[in-house]
Scaffold this motif. Structure first.
Motif, PDB file in Angstrom:
ATOM      1  N   PRO A  55      24.261  37.980   1.105  1.00  0.00           N
ATOM      2  CA  PRO A  55      23.635  39.119   1.798  1.00  0.00           C
ATOM      3  C   PRO A  55      24.222  39.310   3.190  1.00  0.00           C
ATOM      4  CG  PRO A  55      21.978  37.530   1.040  1.00  0.00           C
ATOM      5  CD  PRO A  55      23.305  36.901   0.844  1.00  0.00           C
ATOM      6  N   PRO A  56      24.146  40.511   3.742  1.00  0.00           N
ATOM      7  CA  PRO A  56      24.610  40.743   5.112  1.00  0.00           C
ATOM      8  C   PRO A  56      23.775  39.931   6.109  1.00  0.00           C
ATOM      9  CG  PRO A  56      24.220  42.817   3.945  1.00  0.00           C
ATOM     10  CD  PRO A  56      23.643  41.733   3.104  1.00  0.00           C
ATOM     11  N   THR A  57      24.309  39.795   7.298  1.00  0.00           N
ATOM     12  CA  THR A  57      23.608  39.079   8.355  1.00  0.00           C
ATOM     13  C   THR A  57      22.224  39.693   8.608  1.00  0.00           C
ATOM     14  OG1 THR A  57      25.719  38.584   9.417  1.00  0.00           O
ATOM     15  CG2 THR A  57      23.751  38.343  10.771  1.00  0.00           C
ATOM     16  N   PHE A  59      19.718  40.061   6.825  1.00  0.00           N
ATOM     17  CA  PHE A  59      19.078  40.841   5.764  1.00  0.00           C
ATOM     18  C   PHE A  59      17.732  40.220   5.414  1.00  0.00           C
ATOM     19  CE2 PHE A  59      18.086  41.914   1.397  1.00  0.00           C
ATOM     20  CZ  PHE A  59      18.336  43.279   1.358  1.00  0.00           C
ATOM     21  N   ARG A  60      16.757  41.043   5.220  1.00  0.00           N
ATOM     22  CA  ARG A  60      15.418  40.571   4.858  1.00  0.00           C
ATOM     23  C   ARG A  60      14.986  41.253   3.565  1.00  0.00           C
ATOM     24  NH1 ARG A  60      16.854  37.479   7.918  1.00  0.00           N
ATOM     25  NH2 ARG A  60      15.950  36.761   9.891  1.00  0.00           N
ATOM     26  N   GLY A  61      14.229  40.535   2.753  1.00  0.00           N
ATOM     27  CA  GLY A  61      13.757  41.101   1.500  1.00  0.00           C
ATOM     28  C   GLY A  61      14.643  40.689   0.343  1.00  0.00           C
ATOM     29  N   ARG A  62      14.462  41.368  -0.779  1.00  0.00           N
ATOM     30  CA  ARG A  62      15.217  41.051  -1.990  1.00  0.00           C
ATOM     31  C   ARG A  62      16.556  41.772  -1.956  1.00  0.00           C
ATOM     32  NH1 ARG A  62      15.343  43.373  -7.270  1.00  0.00           N
ATOM     33  NH2 ARG A  62      15.976  41.845  -8.871  1.00  0.00           N
ATOM     34  N   PHE A  63      17.652  41.008  -2.017  1.00  0.00           N
ATOM     35  CA  PHE A  63      18.989  41.585  -1.941  1.00  0.00           C
ATOM     36  C   PHE A  63      19.509  41.855  -3.347  1.00  0.00           C
ATOM     37  CE2 PHE A  63      23.663  40.872  -1.739  1.00  0.00           C
ATOM     38  CZ  PHE A  63      23.974  42.024  -1.030  1.00  0.00           C
ATOM     39  N   VAL A  64      19.927  43.081  -3.599  1.00  0.00           N
ATOM     40  CA  VAL A  64      20.489  43.468  -4.891  1.00  0.00           C
ATOM     41  C   VAL A  64      21.928  43.928  -4.672  1.00  0.00           C
ATOM     42  CG1 VAL A  64      20.308  45.009  -6.874  1.00  0.00           C
ATOM     43  CG2 VAL A  64      18.232  44.149  -5.761  1.00  0.00           C
ATOM     44  N   ILE A  65      22.840  43.345  -5.412  1.00  0.00           N
ATOM     45  CA  ILE A  65      24.254  43.686  -5.274  1.00  0.00           C
ATOM     46  C   ILE A  65      24.531  45.032  -5.931  1.00  0.00           C
ATOM     47  CG2 ILE A  65      26.613  42.977  -5.845  1.00  0.00           C
ATOM     48  CD1 ILE A  65      25.576  40.090  -5.978  1.00  0.00           C
ATOM     49  N   LEU A  87      29.061  33.991 -10.507  1.00  0.00           N
ATOM     50  CA  LEU A  87      28.938  34.721  -9.244  1.00  0.00           C
ATOM     51  C   LEU A  87      27.863  34.017  -8.434  1.00  0.00           C
ATOM     52  CD1 LEU A  87      29.581  37.171  -7.443  1.00  0.00           C
ATOM     53  CD2 LEU A  87      27.818  38.437  -8.692  1.00  0.00           C
ATOM     54  N   VAL A  88      28.257  33.434  -7.320  1.00  0.00           N
ATOM     55  CA  VAL A  88      27.353  32.620  -6.508  1.00  0.00           C
ATOM     56  C   VAL A  88      26.671  33.485  -5.462  1.00  0.00           C
ATOM     57  CG1 VAL A  88      27.176  30.615  -4.984  1.00  0.00           C
ATOM     58  CG2 VAL A  88      28.845  30.612  -6.851  1.00  0.00           C
ATOM     59  N   GLY A  89      25.358  33.567  -5.546  1.00  0.00           N
ATOM     60  CA  GLY A  89      24.565  34.247  -4.536  1.00  0.00           C
ATOM     61  C   GLY A  89      23.977  33.231  -3.569  1.00  0.00           C
ATOM     62  N   LEU A  90      23.125  33.689  -2.680  1.00  0.00           N
ATOM     63  CA  LEU A  90      22.600  32.805  -1.644  1.00  0.00           C
ATOM     64  C   LEU A  90      21.759  31.672  -2.221  1.00  0.00           C
ATOM     65  CD1 LEU A  90      22.423  32.233   1.361  1.00  0.00           C
ATOM     66  CD2 LEU A  90      20.421  33.732   1.465  1.00  0.00           C
ATOM     67  N   ALA A  91      20.893  31.972  -3.174  1.00  0.00           N
ATOM     68  CA  ALA A  91      20.045  30.931  -3.751  1.00  0.00           C
ATOM     69  C   ALA A  91      20.876  29.876  -4.467  1.00  0.00           C
ATOM     70  CB  ALA A  91      19.028  31.543  -4.719  1.00  0.00           C
ATOM     71  N   GLY A  92      21.843  30.328  -5.254  1.00  0.00           N
ATOM     72  CA  GLY A  92      22.713  29.391  -5.954  1.00  0.00           C
ATOM     73  C   GLY A  92      23.565  28.566  -5.003  1.00  0.00           C
ATOM     74  N   VAL A  97      24.766  23.299  -2.399  1.00  0.00           N
ATOM     75  CA  VAL A  97      24.948  22.460  -1.208  1.00  0.00           C
ATOM     76  C   VAL A  97      23.917  21.332  -1.186  1.00  0.00           C
ATOM     77  CG1 VAL A  97      24.824  22.445   1.322  1.00  0.00           C
ATOM     78  CG2 VAL A  97      26.043  24.290   0.136  1.00  0.00           C
ATOM     79  N   ASP A  98      22.676  21.639  -1.535  1.00  0.00           N
ATOM     80  CA  ASP A  98      21.629  20.609  -1.546  1.00  0.00           C
ATOM     81  C   ASP A  98      21.924  19.512  -2.567  1.00  0.00           C
ATOM     82  OD1 ASP A  98      20.213  21.911   0.413  1.00  0.00           O
ATOM     83  OD2 ASP A  98      18.826  22.904  -0.974  1.00  0.00           O
ATOM     84  N   GLU A  99      22.428  19.900  -3.717  1.00  0.00           N
ATOM     85  CA  GLU A  99      22.673  18.928  -4.788  1.00  0.00           C
ATOM     86  C   GLU A  99      23.897  18.059  -4.520  1.00  0.00           C
ATOM     87  OE1 GLU A  99      22.949  21.016  -8.472  1.00  0.00           O
ATOM     88  OE2 GLU A  99      20.774  21.328  -8.637  1.00  0.00           O
ATOM     89  N   HIS A 100      24.944  18.664  -4.001  1.00  0.00           N
ATOM     90  CA  HIS A 100      26.222  17.953  -3.896  1.00  0.00           C
ATOM     91  C   HIS A 100      26.518  17.396  -2.508  1.00  0.00           C
ATOM     92  CE1 HIS A 100      27.433  19.003  -7.967  1.00  0.00           C
ATOM     93  NE2 HIS A 100      27.037  20.243  -7.733  1.00  0.00           N
ATOM     94  N   TYR A 101      25.798  17.850  -1.500  1.00  0.00           N
ATOM     95  CA  TYR A 101      26.063  17.383  -0.139  1.00  0.00           C
ATOM     96  C   TYR A 101      24.781  16.879   0.525  1.00  0.00           C
ATOM     97  CZ  TYR A 101      30.582  19.567  -0.859  1.00  0.00           C
ATOM     98  OH  TYR A 101      31.823  19.889  -1.358  1.00  0.00           O
ATOM     99  N   ALA A 102      23.894  16.324  -0.292  1.00  0.00           N
ATOM    100  CA  ALA A 102      22.609  15.834   0.221  1.00  0.00           C
ATOM    101  C   ALA A 102      22.783  14.739   1.268  1.00  0.00           C
ATOM    102  CB  ALA A 102      21.750  15.324  -0.936  1.00  0.00           C
ATOM    103  N   ASP A 103      23.866  13.958   1.157  1.00  0.00           N
ATOM    104  CA  ASP A 103      24.075  12.842   2.077  1.00  0.00           C
ATOM    105  C   ASP A 103      24.887  13.231   3.311  1.00  0.00           C
ATOM    106  OD1 ASP A 103      26.403  13.286   0.691  1.00  0.00           O
ATOM    107  OD2 ASP A 103      26.893  11.174   0.388  1.00  0.00           O
TER     108      ASP A 103
END
Length: 312
Positions: A55-57, A59-65, A87-92, A97-103
């Protein structure tokens, strides 16, 4: 008694034949090697295609491409059936990052603090390729040839990274935002997982972000970098610094990026394959890129330069 001896003889003959067959299967003895199917070189780069759309800087709310913004993606799917596409969005991206770079608290803190989509997308592509490998490409690129055709067959078992050139100064002037005589693009990168190049680049990006923090006396979250600062911190200029350092390890005779100027064929440095300008950069008006309406045989990708991150 005679029948018993005959049975024994038959059994022995069967065992001998089985032994001969097994030997042939193991060693290829007695088989014309020219009639056998040659083994295909083992590809080191996984059959994954990655694109990122954030999403753009602020941005608030639900982002639809907007579907028109990813219209070029169809070329990647058509050219590469049986590849895994994401296609990687913000949630993905956050989950990855949380799964692979937790440490790695420093990296995760910087990643979550980033608001500029250019900086964030740059960092994210390095993180994804470092773990998963495959082919990353911007959403404004067009696939011209299947990815399986990118690397010459006789070196496919050696190549772990494929990198293209976005600018070659040759005998001309250096363009704005091109800080090297030869600069590598990162709108498309193909790589095997766990290549150290990407960890090095991620660390370089973190260091650059800290410098920008100090320069503006602000936080990463509040950074509003110029286009040139994005290029030099996480983008192609910084990427070129890191890549060239690895090329020098493979070939100490390289003194500057200018030593790569005028490349007309792919060239392997260690396990990194460098493509000539038309590989990923055809259709540009500079660098002797083919720009006459034709598509040269060596062209693999065309970049449309929509640059959605600029101005953010």
């Amino acid at each position: 008694m005679i029948r018993k001896r005959n049975n024994i003889a038959i059994v022995c003959t069967i065992f001998v034949l089985i032994g001969i067959i097994l030997a042939i299967m193991r060693d290829g003895v007695g088989i014309d090697q020219s009639l056998q199917e040659p083994e295909e070189p083992r590809h080191l780069i996984p059959r994954n295609i990655w694109q990122i759309f954030l999403p753009p800087t602020n941005f608030r709310g639900r982002f639809v491409i907007d579907p028109e913004r990813i219209g070029d993606t169809a070329t990647w799917l058509a050219m590469n059936p049986d590849y895994t596409y994401k296609l990687v969005g913000l949630a993905g991206a956050n989950t990855f990052v949380d799964e692979h770079y937790a440490d790695n608290l420093e990296l995760r803190t910087a990643y979550y603090a980033l608001r500029n989509p250019g900086l964030k997308s740059d960092l994210l592509r390095y993180l994804i390729l470092s773990i998963e490998g495959g082919t990353y490409t911007d959403t404004d690129t067009i696939a011209l040839k299947p990815i399986t055709h990118w690397v010459p067959q006789h070196i496919q078992h050696l190549v772990r990274v494929v990198i293209g050139i976005e600018f070659d100064r040759l005998d001309g002037d250096r363009l704005a935002e091109m800080t090297h005589d030869v600069q590598f693009c990162q709108w498309t990168i193909s790589a095997a997982p766990h290549h150290p190049l990407f960890k090095t680049m991620a660390n370089r990006a973190l260091g650059s972000l800290k410098k920008l923090e100090r320069s503006y006396n602000t936080t990463i979250e509040e950074l509003k970098p110029t286009s040139l600062e994005v290029v030099n911190s996480t983008g192609p200029a910084a990427w070129t610094d890191v890549v060239f350092s690895y090329l020098q390890q493979a070939d100490p005779s390289l003194v500057s990026t200018r030593d790569l100027s005028g490349l007309t064929q792919p060239k392997l440095y260690g396990d990194i394959l460098i493509l000539p300008i038309d590989g990923f950069g055809m259709g540009m008006w500079h660098s002797h890129s083919t720009n006459d309406g034709t598509i040269p045989d060596i062209a693999l990708v065309k970049h449309n330069f929509r640059g959605s991150w600029r101005g953010e």
